[in-house]
Scaffold this motif. Structure first.
Motif, PDB file in Angstrom:
ATOM      1  N   PHE A 202      -8.006 -11.413   0.998  1.00  0.00           N
ATOM      2  CA  PHE A 202      -7.649 -10.189   1.715  1.00  0.00           C
ATOM      3  C   PHE A 202      -6.490 -10.413   2.679  1.00  0.00           C
ATOM      4  CE2 PHE A 202     -11.504  -8.322   0.085  1.00  0.00           C
ATOM      5  CZ  PHE A 202     -11.278  -6.956   0.141  1.00  0.00           C
ATOM      6  N   VAL A 203      -6.542 -11.485   3.453  1.00  0.00           N
ATOM      7  CA  VAL A 203      -5.457 -11.750   4.403  1.00  0.00           C
ATOM      8  C   VAL A 203      -4.147 -11.969   3.645  1.00  0.00           C
ATOM      9  CG1 VAL A 203      -4.579 -13.325   6.177  1.00  0.00           C
ATOM     10  CG2 VAL A 203      -6.999 -12.677   6.163  1.00  0.00           C
ATOM     11  N   PHE A 204      -4.205 -12.713   2.552  1.00  0.00           N
ATOM     12  CA  PHE A 204      -3.015 -12.939   1.737  1.00  0.00           C
ATOM     13  C   PHE A 204      -2.456 -11.615   1.221  1.00  0.00           C
ATOM     14  CE2 PHE A 204      -1.185 -13.694  -2.535  1.00  0.00           C
ATOM     15  CZ  PHE A 204      -0.104 -14.485  -2.171  1.00  0.00           C
ATOM     16  N   GLY A 205      -3.324 -10.751   0.726  1.00  0.00           N
ATOM     17  CA  GLY A 205      -2.875  -9.465   0.196  1.00  0.00           C
ATOM     18  C   GLY A 205      -2.204  -8.593   1.232  1.00  0.00           C
ATOM     19  N   PHE A 206      -2.696  -8.650   2.462  1.00  0.00           N
ATOM     20  CA  PHE A 206      -2.127  -7.840   3.533  1.00  0.00           C
ATOM     21  C   PHE A 206      -0.849  -8.453   4.105  1.00  0.00           C
ATOM     22  CE2 PHE A 206      -6.112  -5.645   3.430  1.00  0.00           C
ATOM     23  CZ  PHE A 206      -5.918  -4.440   4.094  1.00  0.00           C
ATOM     24  N   VAL A 207      -0.847  -9.757   4.291  1.00  0.00           N
ATOM     25  CA  VAL A 207       0.236 -10.406   5.042  1.00  0.00           C
ATOM     26  C   VAL A 207       1.407 -10.831   4.158  1.00  0.00           C
ATOM     27  CG1 VAL A 207       0.824 -12.334   6.579  1.00  0.00           C
ATOM     28  CG2 VAL A 207      -1.375 -11.167   6.826  1.00  0.00           C
ATOM     29  N   ALA A 208       1.148 -11.252   2.919  1.00  0.00           N
ATOM     30  CA  ALA A 208       2.213 -11.797   2.068  1.00  0.00           C
ATOM     31  C   ALA A 208       3.375 -10.823   1.833  1.00  0.00           C
ATOM     32  CB  ALA A 208       1.625 -12.279   0.740  1.00  0.00           C
ATOM     33  N   PRO A 209       3.131  -9.525   1.546  1.00  0.00           N
ATOM     34  CA  PRO A 209       4.280  -8.625   1.384  1.00  0.00           C
ATOM     35  C   PRO A 209       5.125  -8.517   2.649  1.00  0.00           C
ATOM     36  CG  PRO A 209       2.310  -7.649   0.437  1.00  0.00           C
ATOM     37  CD  PRO A 209       1.864  -8.857   1.205  1.00  0.00           C
ATOM     38  N   LEU A 210       4.483  -8.499   3.795  1.00  0.00           N
ATOM     39  CA  LEU A 210       5.215  -8.455   5.052  1.00  0.00           C
ATOM     40  C   LEU A 210       6.022  -9.727   5.257  1.00  0.00           C
ATOM     41  CD1 LEU A 210       5.624  -6.819   7.721  1.00  0.00           C
ATOM     42  CD2 LEU A 210       3.694  -8.116   8.659  1.00  0.00           C
ATOM     43  N   HIS A 211       5.482 -10.845   4.810  1.00  0.00           N
ATOM     44  CA  HIS A 211       6.151 -12.137   4.930  1.00  0.00           C
ATOM     45  C   HIS A 211       7.345 -12.263   3.987  1.00  0.00           C
ATOM     46  CE1 HIS A 211       6.932 -16.380   5.124  1.00  0.00           C
ATOM     47  NE2 HIS A 211       6.288 -16.675   4.007  1.00  0.00           N
ATOM     48  N   LYS A 212       7.230 -11.723   2.767  1.00  0.00           N
ATOM     49  CA  LYS A 212       8.236 -11.997   1.747  1.00  0.00           C
ATOM     50  C   LYS A 212       9.269 -10.884   1.549  1.00  0.00           C
ATOM     51  CE  LYS A 212       8.058 -15.182  -0.620  1.00  0.00           C
ATOM     52  NZ  LYS A 212       8.650 -16.535  -0.479  1.00  0.00           N
ATOM     53  N   ALA A 213       8.963  -9.667   1.922  1.00  0.00           N
ATOM     54  CA  ALA A 213       9.888  -8.558   1.671  1.00  0.00           C
ATOM     55  C   ALA A 213      11.120  -8.653   2.564  1.00  0.00           C
ATOM     56  CB  ALA A 213       9.178  -7.220   1.908  1.00  0.00           C
ATOM     57  N   SER A 214      12.256  -8.264   2.021  1.00  0.00           N
ATOM     58  CA  SER A 214      13.506  -8.234   2.797  1.00  0.00           C
ATOM     59  C   SER A 214      13.629  -6.863   3.456  1.00  0.00           C
ATOM     60  CB  SER A 214      14.705  -8.507   1.885  1.00  0.00           C
ATOM     61  OG  SER A 214      14.630  -9.798   1.316  1.00  0.00           O
ATOM     62  N   LEU A 215      12.941  -6.715   4.572  1.00  0.00           N
ATOM     63  CA  LEU A 215      12.893  -5.429   5.264  1.00  0.00           C
ATOM     64  C   LEU A 215      14.088  -5.283   6.198  1.00  0.00           C
ATOM     65  CD1 LEU A 215       9.098  -5.513   6.129  1.00  0.00           C
ATOM     66  CD2 LEU A 215      10.176  -3.907   4.549  1.00  0.00           C
ATOM     67  N   PRO A 216      14.848  -4.183   6.116  1.00  0.00           N
ATOM     68  CA  PRO A 216      15.973  -3.982   7.018  1.00  0.00           C
ATOM     69  C   PRO A 216      15.534  -3.741   8.460  1.00  0.00           C
ATOM     70  CG  PRO A 216      16.043  -2.425   5.168  1.00  0.00           C
ATOM     71  CD  PRO A 216      14.727  -3.131   5.117  1.00  0.00           C
ATOM     72  N   SER A 217      14.332  -3.172   8.624  1.00  0.00           N
ATOM     73  CA  SER A 217      13.864  -2.814   9.960  1.00  0.00           C
ATOM     74  C   SER A 217      12.361  -3.028  10.038  1.00  0.00           C
ATOM     75  CB  SER A 217      14.193  -1.335  10.251  1.00  0.00           C
ATOM     76  OG  SER A 217      13.517  -0.873  11.403  1.00  0.00           O
ATOM     77  N   SER A 218      11.926  -4.001  10.855  1.00  0.00           N
ATOM     78  CA  SER A 218      10.487  -4.226  10.970  1.00  0.00           C
ATOM     79  C   SER A 218      10.127  -5.057  12.187  1.00  0.00           C
ATOM     80  CB  SER A 218       9.934  -4.906   9.710  1.00  0.00           C
ATOM     81  OG  SER A 218       8.539  -5.129   9.852  1.00  0.00           O
ATOM     82  N   PRO A 219       9.702  -4.404  13.268  1.00  0.00           N
ATOM     83  CA  PRO A 219       9.215  -5.156  14.423  1.00  0.00           C
ATOM     84  C   PRO A 219       7.966  -5.974  14.087  1.00  0.00           C
ATOM     85  CG  PRO A 219       8.748  -2.801  14.662  1.00  0.00           C
ATOM     86  CD  PRO A 219       9.662  -2.944  13.502  1.00  0.00           C
ATOM     87  N   LEU A 220       7.180  -5.495  13.113  1.00  0.00           N
ATOM     88  CA  LEU A 220       5.972  -6.225  12.736  1.00  0.00           C
ATOM     89  C   LEU A 220       6.330  -7.511  11.989  1.00  0.00           C
ATOM     90  CD1 LEU A 220       2.917  -6.060  12.936  1.00  0.00           C
ATOM     91  CD2 LEU A 220       2.888  -4.915  10.718  1.00  0.00           C
ATOM     92  N   GLN A 221       7.338  -7.448  11.140  1.00  0.00           N
ATOM     93  CA  GLN A 221       7.786  -8.656  10.456  1.00  0.00           C
ATOM     94  C   GLN A 221       8.379  -9.648  11.450  1.00  0.00           C
ATOM     95  OE1 GLN A 221      11.330  -8.774   7.715  1.00  0.00           O
ATOM     96  NE2 GLN A 221       9.741  -9.189   6.159  1.00  0.00           N
ATOM     97  N   SER A 222       9.088  -9.145  12.444  1.00  0.00           N
ATOM     98  CA  SER A 222       9.639 -10.020  13.480  1.00  0.00           C
ATOM     99  C   SER A 222       8.526 -10.717  14.238  1.00  0.00           C
ATOM    100  CB  SER A 222      10.506  -9.196  14.446  1.00  0.00           C
ATOM    101  OG  SER A 222      11.608  -8.620  13.776  1.00  0.00           O
TER     102      SER A 222
END
Length: 287
Positions: A202-222
């Motif tokens: 579950f943690v992997f499913g939630f966190v991995a996209p945030l970790h790997k996506a090239s987001l132009p704008s994301s305070p959460l990814q930061s």
């Protein structure tokens, strides 16, 4: 010969076996438990609009939702990644999964589907490019509307009624959730012991996209960038369990995907009116 279990889900990209949180959860658990499944991406099919993913098909029966699929694998197929957990650890697993759903999911929905810059430059082009015509005009908008409605339904209580008012609250709660996960994980590879369990999936499913996506704008990814152990957690699972999955980087394919994304963005800029007209004229497509 045992019947084959088929998992229908969104396909992979960004170095992930799937870009879809729920699909990632099931894929990871299947790896952890040793379950053999045949993965069938719904990309470029009409199921991008009509399908409920992930969807496990076995002997004519269909199971949806990660919790139900994991329960089926544990109880019906004897693929149990939690068999070594104590009663206390089992209770903690349920508590942390509830925390993910309540605190982290709304911010992820906002990050990928509501944030205008991320939606225009990453999410919408990706899902449009994986949907057949004319669904490429409908699928991203439908998901975005569903995400917005879900956020407001779960987090829009008085006096917070608009998405702008809710933003601060959901991101604050999501950062707190990531901090708690980071503290619980510590320096370990997995959350309980030396082998992965359903909480890790579950943690992997939630966190991995945030970790790997090239987001132009994301305070959460930061914020995630400051939590080294959660990033290592995702990378370790990818390297240990998905070293040769379809989402692994391929230089030639990346170039093709980049060009396709640019083309899709150009098409999407011209399709706003078409999308709105189709959605308004097709009330059965809204949720």
């Amino acid at each position: 010969m045992a019947a084959t279990m088929e998992l229908r889900c969104w396909g992979g990209d960004w170095g992930l076996p799937s870009v879809h949180t729920e699909s990632l959860i099931v894929l990871a658990y299947a790896k952890f438990s040793g379950a053999t499944i045949t993965v069938t991406p719904i990309d470029w099919t009409w199921k991008t609009l009509t399908g409920t993913v992930p969807e496990l098909v076995y002997q004519g029966s269909t199971i949806t939702e990660p919790a139900q699929i994991l329960n089926f694998l544990r109880k019906q197929q004897r693929f149990n990644a939690d068999y070594e957990l104590s009663a206390r650890q089992g209770a903690d697993t349920m508590a942390y999964i509830a925390l993910l759903e309540e605190k982290l999911r709304p911010a992820l929905l906002h990050t990928f589907w509501v944030d205008a810059e991320n939606y225009a430059n990453l999410t919408r082009p990706w899902f449009a490019s994986r949907s057949p015509f004319p669904l490429n005009f409908l699928v991203p908008g439908r998901h975005a509307n569903t995400a917005l409605s879900r956020i407001l339904l779960t987090k829009g209580e008085s006096p917070l009624h608009t998405i702008t008012e809710v933003e601060g609250k959901i991101y604050s709660e999501a950062k707190e959730c990531l901090n708690l996960l980071s503290h619980r994980l510590g320096t370990a590879y997995y959350f309980f012991g030396n082998t992965p369990c359903s909480l890790d999936a579950f943690v992997f499913g939630f966190v991995a996209p945030l970790h790997k996506a090239s987001l132009p704008s994301s305070p959460l990814q930061s914020h995630l960038r400051q939590l080294d152990n959660l990033q290592r957690f995702c990378d370790h699972i990818l390297n240990a369990h998905f070293s040769s999955h379809p989402g692994s980087p391929q230089p030639v394919q990346e170039t093709v995907d980049a060009n396709l994304q640019k083309l899709t963005q150009l098409v999407n800029k011209e399709s706003n009116l078409i999308e709105k007209v189709l959605l308004l004229s097709s009330p059965w497509m809204t949720t």
